[in-house]
Design a protein around this motif. Structure first.
Motif, PDB file in Angstrom:
ATOM      1  N   LEU A  18     -34.918   0.455 -37.493  1.00  0.00           N
ATOM      2  CA  LEU A  18     -34.627  -0.561 -38.551  1.00  0.00           C
ATOM      3  C   LEU A  18     -35.696  -2.305 -38.812  1.00  0.00           C
ATOM      4  O   LEU A  18     -35.155  -2.829 -37.661  1.00  0.00           O
ATOM      5  CB  LEU A  18     -33.084  -1.605 -38.183  1.00  0.00           C
ATOM      6  N   VAL A  19     -35.856  -1.570 -39.578  1.00  0.00           N
ATOM      7  CA  VAL A  19     -37.316  -3.019 -40.291  1.00  0.00           C
ATOM      8  C   VAL A  19     -37.063  -3.792 -41.318  1.00  0.00           C
ATOM      9  O   VAL A  19     -37.878  -4.849 -41.846  1.00  0.00           O
ATOM     10  CB  VAL A  19     -38.896  -2.497 -39.569  1.00  0.00           C
ATOM     11  N   GLY A  77     -34.461  -5.963 -42.416  1.00  0.00           N
ATOM     12  CA  GLY A  77     -34.214  -7.283 -42.027  1.00  0.00           C
ATOM     13  C   GLY A  77     -35.037  -8.432 -42.992  1.00  0.00           C
ATOM     14  O   GLY A  77     -36.020  -8.307 -42.643  1.00  0.00           O
ATOM     15  N   LYS A  78     -33.919  -9.903 -43.455  1.00  0.00           N
ATOM     16  CA  LYS A  78     -34.903 -11.048 -44.276  1.00  0.00           C
ATOM     17  C   LYS A  78     -35.666 -11.623 -42.565  1.00  0.00           C
ATOM     18  O   LYS A  78     -36.412 -12.226 -42.675  1.00  0.00           O
ATOM     19  CB  LYS A  78     -33.840 -11.773 -44.793  1.00  0.00           C
ATOM     20  N   GLY A  79     -35.085 -11.642 -41.859  1.00  0.00           N
ATOM     21  CA  GLY A  79     -35.524 -12.447 -40.193  1.00  0.00           C
ATOM     22  C   GLY A  79     -35.512 -14.144 -41.180  1.00  0.00           C
ATOM     23  O   GLY A  79     -36.433 -14.837 -40.271  1.00  0.00           O
ATOM     24  N   THR A  80     -34.120 -14.634 -41.559  1.00  0.00           N
ATOM     25  CA  THR A  80     -33.838 -16.079 -41.820  1.00  0.00           C
ATOM     26  C   THR A  80     -34.577 -16.908 -40.692  1.00  0.00           C
ATOM     27  O   THR A  80     -34.856 -18.217 -41.379  1.00  0.00           O
ATOM     28  CB  THR A  80     -32.771 -15.917 -42.270  1.00  0.00           C
ATOM     29  N   ARG A  81     -33.886 -16.365 -39.431  1.00  0.00           N
ATOM     30  CA  ARG A  81     -34.326 -17.243 -38.341  1.00  0.00           C
ATOM     31  C   ARG A  81     -35.353 -17.676 -38.047  1.00  0.00           C
ATOM     32  O   ARG A  81     -35.973 -19.150 -37.323  1.00  0.00           O
ATOM     33  CB  ARG A  81     -33.613 -17.037 -37.404  1.00  0.00           C
ATOM     34  N   LYS A 137     -40.435  -9.906 -40.158  1.00  0.00           N
ATOM     35  CA  LYS A 137     -40.630  -9.990 -38.955  1.00  0.00           C
ATOM     36  C   LYS A 137     -40.960  -9.110 -38.116  1.00  0.00           C
ATOM     37  O   LYS A 137     -41.872  -9.221 -37.096  1.00  0.00           O
ATOM     38  CB  LYS A 137     -38.969  -9.968 -38.397  1.00  0.00           C
ATOM     39  N   ALA A 173     -37.151   2.473 -41.006  1.00  0.00           N
ATOM     40  CA  ALA A 173     -35.680   2.213 -42.807  1.00  0.00           C
ATOM     41  C   ALA A 173     -36.453   0.501 -43.541  1.00  0.00           C
ATOM     42  O   ALA A 173     -35.833  -0.458 -42.352  1.00  0.00           O
ATOM     43  CB  ALA A 173     -34.175   1.715 -41.990  1.00  0.00           C
ATOM     44  N   SER A 220     -37.323  -2.564 -45.768  1.00  0.00           N
ATOM     45  CA  SER A 220     -36.023  -3.354 -47.143  1.00  0.00           C
ATOM     46  C   SER A 220     -36.839  -4.501 -47.924  1.00  0.00           C
ATOM     47  O   SER A 220     -37.848  -4.326 -48.059  1.00  0.00           O
ATOM     48  CB  SER A 220     -34.834  -3.355 -47.349  1.00  0.00           C
ATOM     49  N   PRO A 278     -30.489  -4.360 -49.603  1.00  0.00           N
ATOM     50  CA  PRO A 278     -30.894  -4.404 -48.732  1.00  0.00           C
ATOM     51  C   PRO A 278     -28.904  -3.729 -48.269  1.00  0.00           C
ATOM     52  O   PRO A 278     -28.083  -4.180 -48.990  1.00  0.00           O
ATOM     53  CB  PRO A 278     -30.534  -5.613 -47.744  1.00  0.00           C
ATOM     54  N   LEU A 279     -29.569  -2.277 -47.614  1.00  0.00           N
ATOM     55  CA  LEU A 279     -27.927  -1.858 -46.501  1.00  0.00           C
ATOM     56  C   LEU A 279     -26.647  -2.293 -45.698  1.00  0.00           C
ATOM     57  O   LEU A 279     -26.717  -1.270 -45.043  1.00  0.00           O
ATOM     58  CB  LEU A 279     -27.445  -0.239 -46.904  1.00  0.00           C
ATOM     59  N   THR A 307     -27.560  -2.553 -41.600  1.00  0.00           N
ATOM     60  CA  THR A 307     -27.858  -2.020 -39.952  1.00  0.00           C
ATOM     61  C   THR A 307     -27.622  -0.875 -40.647  1.00  0.00           C
ATOM     62  O   THR A 307     -27.902   0.172 -40.063  1.00  0.00           O
ATOM     63  CB  THR A 307     -27.361  -2.275 -38.975  1.00  0.00           C
ATOM     64  N   ALA A 335     -28.118   1.416 -43.696  1.00  0.00           N
ATOM     65  CA  ALA A 335     -29.917   1.897 -43.740  1.00  0.00           C
ATOM     66  C   ALA A 335     -30.346   3.030 -42.865  1.00  0.00           C
ATOM     67  O   ALA A 335     -31.300   4.149 -42.990  1.00  0.00           O
ATOM     68  CB  ALA A 335     -30.953   0.534 -43.364  1.00  0.00           C
ATOM     69  N   ASN A 349     -32.908  -1.262 -33.717  1.00  0.00           N
ATOM     70  CA  ASN A 349     -34.056  -2.462 -34.202  1.00  0.00           C
ATOM     71  C   ASN A 349     -35.054  -3.181 -34.046  1.00  0.00           C
ATOM     72  O   ASN A 349     -35.367  -2.776 -32.890  1.00  0.00           O
ATOM     73  CB  ASN A 349     -33.192  -4.004 -33.495  1.00  0.00           C
TER      74      ASN A 349
HETATM   75  P1  GTP Z   1     -31.962 -12.965 -39.273  1.00  0.00           P
HETATM   76  O1  GTP Z   1     -32.384 -12.793 -40.845  1.00  0.00           O
HETATM   77  O2  GTP Z   1     -32.542 -14.336 -38.139  1.00  0.00           O
HETATM   78  O3  GTP Z   1     -30.309 -12.837 -38.693  1.00  0.00           O
HETATM   79  O4  GTP Z   1     -32.679 -11.705 -39.038  1.00  0.00           O
HETATM   80  P2  GTP Z   1     -32.740  -9.585 -39.532  1.00  0.00           P
HETATM   81  O5  GTP Z   1     -32.709  -9.967 -41.353  1.00  0.00           O
HETATM   82  O6  GTP Z   1     -33.337  -9.587 -39.126  1.00  0.00           O
HETATM   83  O7  GTP Z   1     -31.266 -10.255 -38.401  1.00  0.00           O
HETATM   84  P3  GTP Z   1     -31.189  -8.497 -36.989  1.00  0.00           P
HETATM   85  O8  GTP Z   1     -31.996  -9.488 -36.338  1.00  0.00           O
HETATM   86  O9  GTP Z   1     -29.676  -9.220 -37.291  1.00  0.00           O
HETATM   87  O10 GTP Z   1     -31.186  -7.378 -37.460  1.00  0.00           O
HETATM   88  C1  GTP Z   1     -31.057  -6.344 -36.788  1.00  0.00           C
HETATM   89  C2  GTP Z   1     -32.325  -5.202 -37.611  1.00  0.00           C
HETATM   90  O11 GTP Z   1     -31.790  -4.271 -38.545  1.00  0.00           O
HETATM   91  C3  GTP Z   1     -33.749  -6.198 -37.435  1.00  0.00           C
HETATM   92  O12 GTP Z   1     -34.376  -4.405 -36.861  1.00  0.00           O
HETATM   93  C4  GTP Z   1     -33.628  -6.088 -39.024  1.00  0.00           C
HETATM   94  O13 GTP Z   1     -34.684  -5.739 -39.725  1.00  0.00           O
HETATM   95  C5  GTP Z   1     -32.774  -4.326 -39.071  1.00  0.00           C
HETATM   96  N1  GTP Z   1     -31.785  -4.990 -40.478  1.00  0.00           N
HETATM   97  C6  GTP Z   1     -30.904  -5.703 -41.065  1.00  0.00           C
HETATM   98  N2  GTP Z   1     -30.803  -5.503 -41.720  1.00  0.00           N
HETATM   99  C7  GTP Z   1     -31.140  -4.745 -42.405  1.00  0.00           C
HETATM  100  C8  GTP Z   1     -30.888  -4.210 -44.076  1.00  0.00           C
HETATM  101  O14 GTP Z   1     -30.132  -4.471 -44.710  1.00  0.00           O
HETATM  102  N3  GTP Z   1     -31.945  -3.092 -44.296  1.00  0.00           N
HETATM  103  C9  GTP Z   1     -32.397  -2.286 -43.082  1.00  0.00           C
HETATM  104  N4  GTP Z   1     -33.783  -1.476 -43.370  1.00  0.00           N
HETATM  105  N5  GTP Z   1     -32.643  -2.973 -41.971  1.00  0.00           N
HETATM  106  C10 GTP Z   1     -31.938  -4.501 -41.430  1.00  0.00           C
END
Ligand code: GTP
Length: 382
Positions: free
Chosen positions: A29-30, A32-36, A46, A75, A77, A105-106, A108, A111, A131
């Motif tokens: 799962l790669v 995420g927007k990684g906002t933090r 990220k 996966a 996005s 974005p779907l 976790t 995805a 993750n």
């Molecule tokens: P924050 O925005 O900082 O919380 O980070 P994040 O966007 O990576 O969210 P989180 O840490 O909760 O995500 C856990 C894992 O799931 C990470 O490896 C993300 O890349 C992935 N992930 C989160 N949301 C999505 C999504 O909508 N689609 C896909 N393909 N991966 C996701």
């Protein structure tokens, strides 16, 4: 894909070894927007930010390969376009890699469902899910073996944390079967366990296929609690080896330093483990001091008298003379002026910080920002 012919000496082919057979497929799962992690994730997703000299994802892929995985579906996005040009078909890592991009974005769970059609495993076979931001020494084959021997629908890596308040909790019964998924505890009475979801799972393939398609789904908030309510078997495996969620800048810098030092396991660190890792093409002044797992990226320049501890200096960045950089990250092509002090700070890609500035305790400088030289500087004994 590489073939792994069975041989008489292969214990996984023997009846007694039936639980040791590796899972050969994984989803990463790669997306995420990684906002933090902003501003590090403004230009780079990220999992692609370099940790110990290579995109973080490389460490995860190499560990998966070492555990017997052959086929990985990514996966993607957010900033999806950067993964394939770097990793290609995966053959450099001995893997077969495929990429699936979500138009929206779907989440976790969504995805996972969205990429399930690319899996080749039979409905009753195990599929690993990771993750894309977890650095861990998890015994992956042990998680797969737990899954097989318990007959679970999903098996989760659980880790124990000292302060569980920031995490969803996952209590288990004496046999390791998950009994609940609890939201972040608000009061001391709600801390019923120190076990938390560590972000690595084994799914029986048919369970992935049953996640609803075409809409956002959170695996943590919807899929797992829903499965439990339906009476599915969710198995927890507590493995308290090295584990770090690299979701925040401080954790990312720590993780990279631990990889360089050798505290965190990875077969993909490009060099000898130790106090420092300097990539080819970097220039470090003779009297500069690099320690605590500092990594200096390709083409970066470290000036005379600079002291850099436990920090990540990305490719093409410049740290000028007598600067002090601790537990910090300096982004690609960023410029840190002479005598600056960074402590727990992040300097975004391409930012220019003039002489004598101090950035402490979680300060972040945005990408391409221009910070003028500090007008007045007090020396410590003034
Ligand atoms: P924050 O925005 O900082 O919380 O980070 P994040 O966007 O990576 O969210 P989180 O840490 O909760 O995500 C856990 C894992 O799931 C990470 O490896 C993300 O890349 C992935 N992930 C989160 N949301 C999505 C999504 O909508 N689609 C896909 N393909 N991966 C996701």
């Amino acid at each position: 894909m590489r073939a792994h012919p069975a041989s008489a000496a292969d214990p996984s082919q023997e009846p007694s070894g039936r639980y040791r057979r590796p899972a050969t497929e994984a989803i990463l799962l790669v997306g995420g927007k990684g906002t933090r992690l902003r501003p590090l994730t403004v230009h780079t997703p990220k999992p692609m930010i370099p940790a110990a000299g290579v995109p973080f994802l490389t460490h995860q892929l190499a560990r998966a390969r070492a555990a017997g995985v052959e086929h990985v579906v990514m996966a993607t996005s957010y900033l999806a376009e950067v993964f394939e040009p770097h990793f290609g078909d995966g053959s450099a890592l001995g893997l077969h890699l495929e990429y699936v991009t979500e138009t929206e974005p779907l989440g976790t769970g969504g995805a996972l469902r969205n990429v399930a059609h690319r899996l080749r495993s039979a409905p009753d076979e195990p599929v690993l899910v990771f993750n894309g931001d977890i650095l861990t020494g998890l015994d992956i084959p042990a998680l797969v073996a737990t899954h097989r021997s318990s007959g679970a629908d999903v098996s989760l890596h659980l880790t124990r944390v000292e302060d569980p308040r920031a995490f969803g909790l996952v209590p288990t019964d004496p046999d390791g079967r998950v009994t609940a998924f609890l939201e972040k505890p608000q009061t001391p009475e709600q801390i019923v366990t120190d076990q938390v979801n560590a972000g690595a799972y084994v799914f029986t393939r048919s369970v992935l296929d049953a996640i609803p398609a075409g809409r956002p789904v959170s695996v943590e908030r919807e899929t797992f609690p829903g499965l439990l309510a339906e009476g599915a078997h969710l198995q927890g495996m507590v493995d308290s080896t090295y584990w770090l969620d690299l979701g925040t800048p401080q954790a990312f810098v720590r993780g990279s330093a631990d990889l360089v030092l050798g505290t965190a396991p990875s077969p993909a660190v490009p060099g000898r483990r130790g106090e420092r890792l300097v990539l080819a093409g970097a220039r470090v002044a003779e009297d500069a001091k690099l320690s605590g797992g500092t990594c200096v990226g390709a083409g970066a320049v470290i000036g005379p008298g600079a002291r850099i501890e436990g920090s990540t200096i990305l490719a093409g960045a410049v740290v000028e003379a007598d600067a002090v950089v601790r537990d910090s990250l300096v982004g690609q092509g960023a410029h840190v002026g002479p005598r600056c002090v960074l402590q727990g700070a992040v300097i975004g890609d391409g930012a220019v910080v003039g002489a004598d500035n101090e950035f402490l305790h979680g300060a972040r400088v945005w990408c391409e920002a221009r910070i003028p030289a500090a007008a007045v500087r007090f020396s410590p004994d003034e």
